[in-house]
Motif scaffolding. Structure first.
Motif, PDB file in Angstrom:
ATOM      1  N   ASP A  71       0.831  -1.209   0.000  1.00 48.78           N
ATOM      2  CA  ASP A  71       0.000   0.000   0.000  1.00 48.78           C
ATOM      3  C   ASP A  71       0.859   1.250   0.000  1.00 48.78           C
ATOM      4  N   GLU A  72       1.918   1.223   0.809  1.00 51.31           N
ATOM      5  CA  GLU A  72       2.820   2.375   0.853  1.00 51.31           C
ATOM      6  C   GLU A  72       3.485   2.584  -0.514  1.00 51.31           C
ATOM      7  N   ASP A  73       3.899   1.495  -1.124  1.00 45.90           N
ATOM      8  CA  ASP A  73       4.528   1.581  -2.448  1.00 45.90           C
ATOM      9  C   ASP A  73       3.574   2.191  -3.469  1.00 45.90           C
ATOM     10  N   TYR A  74       2.336   1.741  -3.399  1.00 47.87           N
ATOM     11  CA  TYR A  74       1.351   2.246  -4.362  1.00 47.87           C
ATOM     12  C   TYR A  74       1.120   3.748  -4.180  1.00 47.87           C
ATOM     13  N   LEU A  75       1.016   4.187  -2.931  1.00 44.52           N
ATOM     14  CA  LEU A  75       0.823   5.618  -2.661  1.00 44.52           C
ATOM     15  C   LEU A  75       2.032   6.427  -3.132  1.00 44.52           C
ATOM     16  N   LYS A  76       3.228   5.890  -2.899  1.00 47.09           N
ATOM     17  CA  LYS A  76       4.435   6.570  -3.362  1.00 47.09           C
ATOM     18  C   LYS A  76       4.480   6.658  -4.880  1.00 47.09           C
ATOM     19  N   TYR A  77       4.073   5.542  -5.528  1.00 45.94           N
ATOM     20  CA  TYR A  77       4.052   5.544  -6.996  1.00 45.94           C
ATOM     21  C   TYR A  77       3.110   6.637  -7.515  1.00 45.94           C
ATOM     22  N   LYS A  78       1.942   6.748  -6.907  1.00 50.45           N
ATOM     23  CA  LYS A  78       1.001   7.796  -7.299  1.00 50.45           C
ATOM     24  C   LYS A  78       1.610   9.184  -7.089  1.00 50.45           C
ATOM     25  N   GLU A  79       2.325   9.333  -5.993  1.00 55.48           N
ATOM     26  CA  GLU A  79       2.967  10.621  -5.698  1.00 55.48           C
ATOM     27  C   GLU A  79       4.000  10.976  -6.767  1.00 55.48           C
ATOM     28  N   PHE A  80       4.826   9.982  -7.130  1.00 55.03           N
ATOM     29  CA  PHE A  80       5.849  10.240  -8.152  1.00 55.03           C
ATOM     30  C   PHE A  80       5.205  10.467  -9.517  1.00 55.03           C
ATOM     31  N   TYR A  81       4.112   9.763  -9.762  1.00 57.16           N
ATOM     32  CA  TYR A  81       3.426   9.928 -11.052  1.00 57.16           C
ATOM     33  C   TYR A  81       2.858  11.342 -11.190  1.00 57.16           C
ATOM     34  N   TYR A  82       2.294  11.877 -10.100  1.00 56.62           N
ATOM     35  CA  TYR A  82       1.770  13.255 -10.148  1.00 56.62           C
ATOM     36  C   TYR A  82       2.904  14.261 -10.377  1.00 56.62           C
ATOM     37  N   LEU A  83       4.070  14.004  -9.786  1.00 59.16           N
ATOM     38  CA  LEU A  83       5.232  14.855 -10.052  1.00 59.16           C
ATOM     39  C   LEU A  83       5.600  14.815 -11.535  1.00 59.16           C
ATOM     40  N   TYR A  84       5.522  13.610 -12.106  1.00 62.26           N
ATOM     41  CA  TYR A  84       5.810  13.458 -13.539  1.00 62.26           C
ATOM     42  C   TYR A  84       4.809  14.266 -14.379  1.00 62.26           C
ATOM     43  N   LYS A  85       3.531  14.207 -14.022  1.00 63.95           N
ATOM     44  CA  LYS A  85       2.505  14.950 -14.753  1.00 63.95           C
ATOM     45  C   LYS A  85       2.687  16.457 -14.617  1.00 63.95           C
ATOM     46  N   GLU A  86       3.366  16.890 -13.518  1.00 64.72           N
ATOM     47  CA  GLU A  86       3.651  18.308 -13.313  1.00 64.72           C
ATOM     48  C   GLU A  86       4.971  18.725 -13.958  1.00 64.72           C
TER      49      GLU A  86
ATOM     50  N   GLU B 170      13.750  11.080  -6.561  1.00 64.70           N
ATOM     51  CA  GLU B 170      12.905  10.487  -5.528  1.00 64.70           C
ATOM     52  C   GLU B 170      12.835   8.956  -5.668  1.00 64.70           C
ATOM     53  N   ILE B 171      12.741   8.497  -6.909  1.00 62.09           N
ATOM     54  CA  ILE B 171      12.695   7.038  -7.125  1.00 62.09           C
ATOM     55  C   ILE B 171      14.003   6.395  -6.688  1.00 62.09           C
ATOM     56  N   ASP B 172      15.143   7.062  -6.981  1.00 58.93           N
ATOM     57  CA  ASP B 172      16.442   6.515  -6.577  1.00 58.93           C
ATOM     58  C   ASP B 172      16.567   6.436  -5.055  1.00 58.93           C
ATOM     59  N   LYS B 173      15.963   7.372  -4.346  1.00 57.79           N
ATOM     60  CA  LYS B 173      16.067   7.408  -2.884  1.00 57.79           C
ATOM     61  C   LYS B 173      15.086   6.449  -2.208  1.00 57.79           C
ATOM     62  N   TYR B 174      13.983   6.140  -2.910  1.00 53.98           N
ATOM     63  CA  TYR B 174      12.931   5.345  -2.278  1.00 53.98           C
ATOM     64  C   TYR B 174      13.297   3.864  -2.274  1.00 53.98           C
ATOM     65  N   SER B 175      13.074   3.189  -1.150  1.00 55.10           N
ATOM     66  CA  SER B 175      13.371   1.761  -1.025  1.00 55.10           C
ATOM     67  C   SER B 175      12.085   0.962  -1.203  1.00 55.10           C
ATOM     68  N   LEU B 176      12.061   0.102  -2.233  1.00 54.84           N
ATOM     69  CA  LEU B 176      10.867  -0.705  -2.518  1.00 54.84           C
ATOM     70  C   LEU B 176      10.789  -1.907  -1.584  1.00 54.84           C
ATOM     71  N   SER B 177       9.616  -2.574  -1.623  1.00 62.90           N
ATOM     72  CA  SER B 177       9.318  -3.636  -0.650  1.00 62.90           C
ATOM     73  C   SER B 177      10.112  -4.913  -0.864  1.00 62.90           C
ATOM     74  N   GLY B 178      10.626  -5.154  -2.039  1.00 60.42           N
ATOM     75  CA  GLY B 178      11.414  -6.374  -2.241  1.00 60.42           C
ATOM     76  C   GLY B 178      11.127  -7.047  -3.554  1.00 60.42           C
ATOM     77  N   ALA B 179      11.592  -8.291  -3.672  1.00 62.69           N
ATOM     78  CA  ALA B 179      11.563  -8.999  -4.949  1.00 62.69           C
ATOM     79  C   ALA B 179      10.167  -9.274  -5.448  1.00 62.69           C
ATOM     80  N   ASP B 180       9.216  -9.441  -4.547  1.00 57.25           N
ATOM     81  CA  ASP B 180       7.885  -9.852  -4.963  1.00 57.25           C
ATOM     82  C   ASP B 180       6.942  -8.684  -5.252  1.00 57.25           C
ATOM     83  N   SER B 181       7.424  -7.468  -5.118  1.00 52.45           N
ATOM     84  CA  SER B 181       6.549  -6.320  -5.354  1.00 52.45           C
ATOM     85  C   SER B 181       6.184  -6.215  -6.825  1.00 52.45           C
ATOM     86  N   ASN B 182       4.891  -6.109  -7.107  1.00 54.28           N
ATOM     87  CA  ASN B 182       4.438  -5.962  -8.489  1.00 54.28           C
ATOM     88  C   ASN B 182       4.663  -4.562  -9.030  1.00 54.28           C
ATOM     89  N   LEU B 183       5.055  -3.641  -8.139  1.00 53.11           N
ATOM     90  CA  LEU B 183       5.225  -2.240  -8.554  1.00 53.11           C
ATOM     91  C   LEU B 183       6.649  -1.914  -8.991  1.00 53.11           C
TER      92      LEU B 183
END
Length: 749
Positions: free
Chosen positions: A659-674, A683-696
């Protein structure tokens, strides 16, 4: 005395006229109308009904791969239109038959018309009582005819009329059974069950039902309980309907269905017992006995009992009377041989099943699937793909959405992709092999090849000539083909076809005109002679010329590099397909290791070593897995792959983290749209994803690549897309990245 004949004739006419009345309750009237109804109108109606019933049985095709219908009827989906029956059509049968033909009535429509005629012309309802004992038979025929034309409500009305008005008729029990069956067709199963249970309960005390009626009552109950999915009751009444075996056709069918039900419930012993009993019962119809042997083979355990059943099947196969059942017998023998690991024998039986006459497309799907599975298990994926394709080609439309067929479709699609990449590697290897040869080596190679195809073409030409001569010796071909009669060349169609092909191969297509050899007739005679010389040189087929092949070999560095890159991409995709889809670690490792040795740049080094690391872990090859691991963590320590390897046991709340990953993805996507592209990358380089099984993970990688493309140069953009396309090749994001790369390369050209 002269008046006596006239008196006799008048007396007879008077008697007939008197007896024709349906309003007089006299012995003569009752018997006259009863006999006329039974042996005239009803007889013709019953004969039409029996013919219609035979048509229904012939039309119905049983699929023995599914549970059979208890009542073998294939109803049309067309709308049933009731025939317009006119009373008082008289006794002239020839006129009635003409009227029937003009209306194009079915056999059941004709039976209904006769029943209506019997009721309208011969009913003797006097003071509320029917005096013609055949009218109840007419109403029963009327109801049965309507049943088979899918007009169930009118059929119910006919049966109810008999039950209400003829409670003591000798066919009252048959009528109640027909009414119950009709209620089942109308989805009134509870009503049908109640009426049949009442009938059978009363029979326990009075013993009035015949064995045949009792069988039919239990069959109707089984039909009703089948509609309600009360499977134990279906079993109970199917078993009771087979105790006396009076109606051999229906009883054998019920016993066969009983065995199928046991098999569906995985009660293999009970199913085998039922099918063996049916197979050995000589009074049962032959088709059910043969099919029972096939089903027995499906339900036998893989032990010594399977050998006995296999022997039975082979004995049946040898019997020439069983030719129309060979498709099923061969197939089931193949299944038993495969279960005994006699794979070659199994393949032979499956192929014989496919070649057998009287086969069905649905039966073929099982044989093709079995052959495909055998090839797949042997890692012969090309043949497996061909067999699965054959399944999809022959499967009837009504079965295309079955789970089994959908699974084969997915498997076939994967194998088609595999074949495409295998073909790419094979072709590019062959071309690159020619590129690596010296000029002399290429010449020698193609001279040998030209000699080979010349020899093959000569053999084909000789075969065609032999065919031509064979046809000429018999008057120009087959005596059954008028176009081939005669010995002259142009009477033989085979010779004409061969000659035409040879002519076009040498001369091409030419108009039928003078000087047809000359292409341009506007030149002078000297030019014409030169052109004739040129034309003679054209007689040498290009496929026999060395230059044709040497000129086709690529020499430009750009073309050669493209071949190498295409081959490398194919090797990488093959490695992923073998690893992820087919779980063939050996072939996956072989392709990825080859790519690792032959690659010309480092963009594939990270994903190759990560996949090899996982494969070596599966194979418990510690040394090689450590080697790939060291490359990843040493050269690419900040990569996602390195983090996954270094922190394999990291404890996180998966659902919460996703859920946190998904919210972060939405946040980065809105930055992209701006249009804050550089900020997105940081921001993507700094953010740590959940691991190998994350679909995001692929989504973040693609978003980063797209952001890079908005503010950096095309080469950097392409490298970022390459990473996504190669690292996540089997995801939607990986395929999207590959599409963008292709568009960039196309625009560059």
């Amino acid at each position: 005395m002269k008046q006596l004949p006239k008196i006799v004739v008048l007396t007879i006419i008077s008697i007939i006229a008197y007896s024709c009345s349906v309003k007089k309750d006299a012995f003569l009237n009752r018997n006259f109308h009863a006999l006329t109804t039974k042996y005239n109108v009803l007889f013709n109606g019953e004969q039409a009904f029996l013919k219609g019933l035979e048509e229904v049985r012939n039309k119905h095709q049983d699929n023995y791969w599914e549970r059979l219908q208890i009542e073998p009827i294939t109803f049309d989906d067309r709308k049933i239109v009731a025939p317009a029956l006119q009373p008082g059509s008289g006794f002239d049968l020839s006129t009635a038959e003409e009227e029937d033909e003009n209306r194009n009535l079915t056999k059941f429509d004709k039976a209904e018309e006769k029943a209506v005629k019997a009721i309208q012309k011969h009913s003797m309802n006097i003071k509320g009582y029917e005096k013609n004992r055949q009218i109840d038979d007419a109403y029963l025929l009327l109801g049965k005819s309507r049943y088979y034309t899918q007009r169930f409500i009118p059929a119910i009305e006919s049966f109810n009329y008999i039950i209400a008005n003829y409670p003591k008729a000798n066919l009252i029990y048959d009528t109640k059974i027909w009414r119950a069956k009709t209620n089942v067709r109308l989805d009134n199963e509870k009503l049908a069950i109640e009426s049949m249970k009442l009938l059978l309960e009363l029979d326990k005390n009075e013993k009035t039902l015949t064995d045949l009626q009792r069988e039919k009552a239990h069959t109707a109950l089984a039909m009703a309980y089948e509609k309600t999915d009360t499977i134990q009751k279906v079993i109970e009444h199917l078993a009771k309907s087979t105790e006396t075996f009076t109606d051999k056709e229906q009883a054998a069918r019920n016993m066969f269905i009983l065995g199928q039900v046991y098999s569906e419930l995985n009660r293999k012993d009970s199913a085998a017992m039922v099918f063996k009993k049916l197979a050995d019962y000589k009074k049962a119809p032959y088709k059910y006995r043969i099919r029972a042997n096939v089903e027995l083979a499906k339900n036998v355990e893989n032990d010594t009992a399977s050998l006995v059943v296999l022997y039975r099947l082979k004995k049946l196969i040898k019997n020439t009377d069983n030719r129309k059942f060979l498709n099923a017998l061969y197939y089931q023998a193949g299944v038993l041989e495969e279960a005994r690991d006699s794979i070659d024998d199994a393949v032979g039986y499956y192929k014989k099943s496919l070649a057998a006459k009287n086969n069905t497309d649905y039966q073929k799907t099982f044989a093709f699937e079995r052959l495909g599975n055998i090839a797949f298990n042997k890692a012969d994926y090309i043949d497996a793909g061909s067999y699965y394709d054959s399944v999809l080609q022959v499967v009837p439309k009504e079965y295309t959405n079955l789970k089994r067929i959908r699974r084969i479709k997915r498997k076939s699609k994967g194998l088609a992709t595999l074949k495409k990449y295998e073909d790419t590697v094979t072709y590019n290897d062959s071309v690159l092999g020619l590129v690596a040869m010296t000029k002399d080596e290429r010449g020698a190679f193609f001279e040998k090849y030209i000699e080979k195809i010349k020899k093959e073409d000569e053999e084909l030409r000789q075969l065609a000539l032999n065919t031509q001569n064979f046809g000429s010796s018999f008057g120009g071909g087959s005596s059954f083909n008028a176009s081939n009669r005669g010995k002259w060349y142009f009477y033989n169609t085979q010779s004409i076809g061969f000659g035409k092909a040879e002519f076009e191969k040498v001369w091409g297509t030419r108009k039928l005109e003078d000087n047809w050899r000359i292409s341009d007739k506007s030149t002078n005679s000297q030019d014409q002679n030169e052109e004739e010389v040129e034309a003679s040189t054209e007689k040498v087929n290009k496929k026999y010329q060395l230059a044709t092949y040497l000129d086709a070999i690529p020499t430009e560095k750009k073309e050669i590099d493209a071949l190498v890159e295409e081959k490398n991409e194919a090797l990488y995709q093959l490695g992923l397909i073998y690893k992820e889809q087919f779980k063939n670690n050996e072939r996956a490792i072989a392709n990825l290791e080859r790519l690792s040795k032959e690659k010309t740049d480092n963009k594939l080094e990270l994903p190759i070593n990560y996949h090899l690391y996982q494969l070596y872990e599966r194979e418990n090859d510690k040394n090689k897995s450590d080697y790939s691991k060291n490359i990843i963590v040493t050269k690419y320590p900040k990569s996602t792959f390195a983090q996954i390897i270094l922190n394999p046991k990291k404890k996180i709340d998966e659902s919460k983290k996703e859920d946190e990953d998904y919210l972060k993805y939405k946040e980065f996507y809105y930055l992209y749209k701006e249009n804050k592209f550089q900020e997105v990358v940081n921001e993507i380089d700094k953010y740590s994803l959940s691991g190998a099984d994350s679909n995001l993970i692929p989504k973040f990688a693609l978003l980063k690549a797209l952001a890079i493309g908005k503010y950096q140069d095309k080469d950097t953009y392409k490298k970022a897309l390459d990473f996504v396309a190669l690292s996540y090749a089997n995801t939607v994001e990986g395929k999207k990245a590959q599409e963008i790369i292709k568009r960039l390369e196309k625009n560059k050209k």
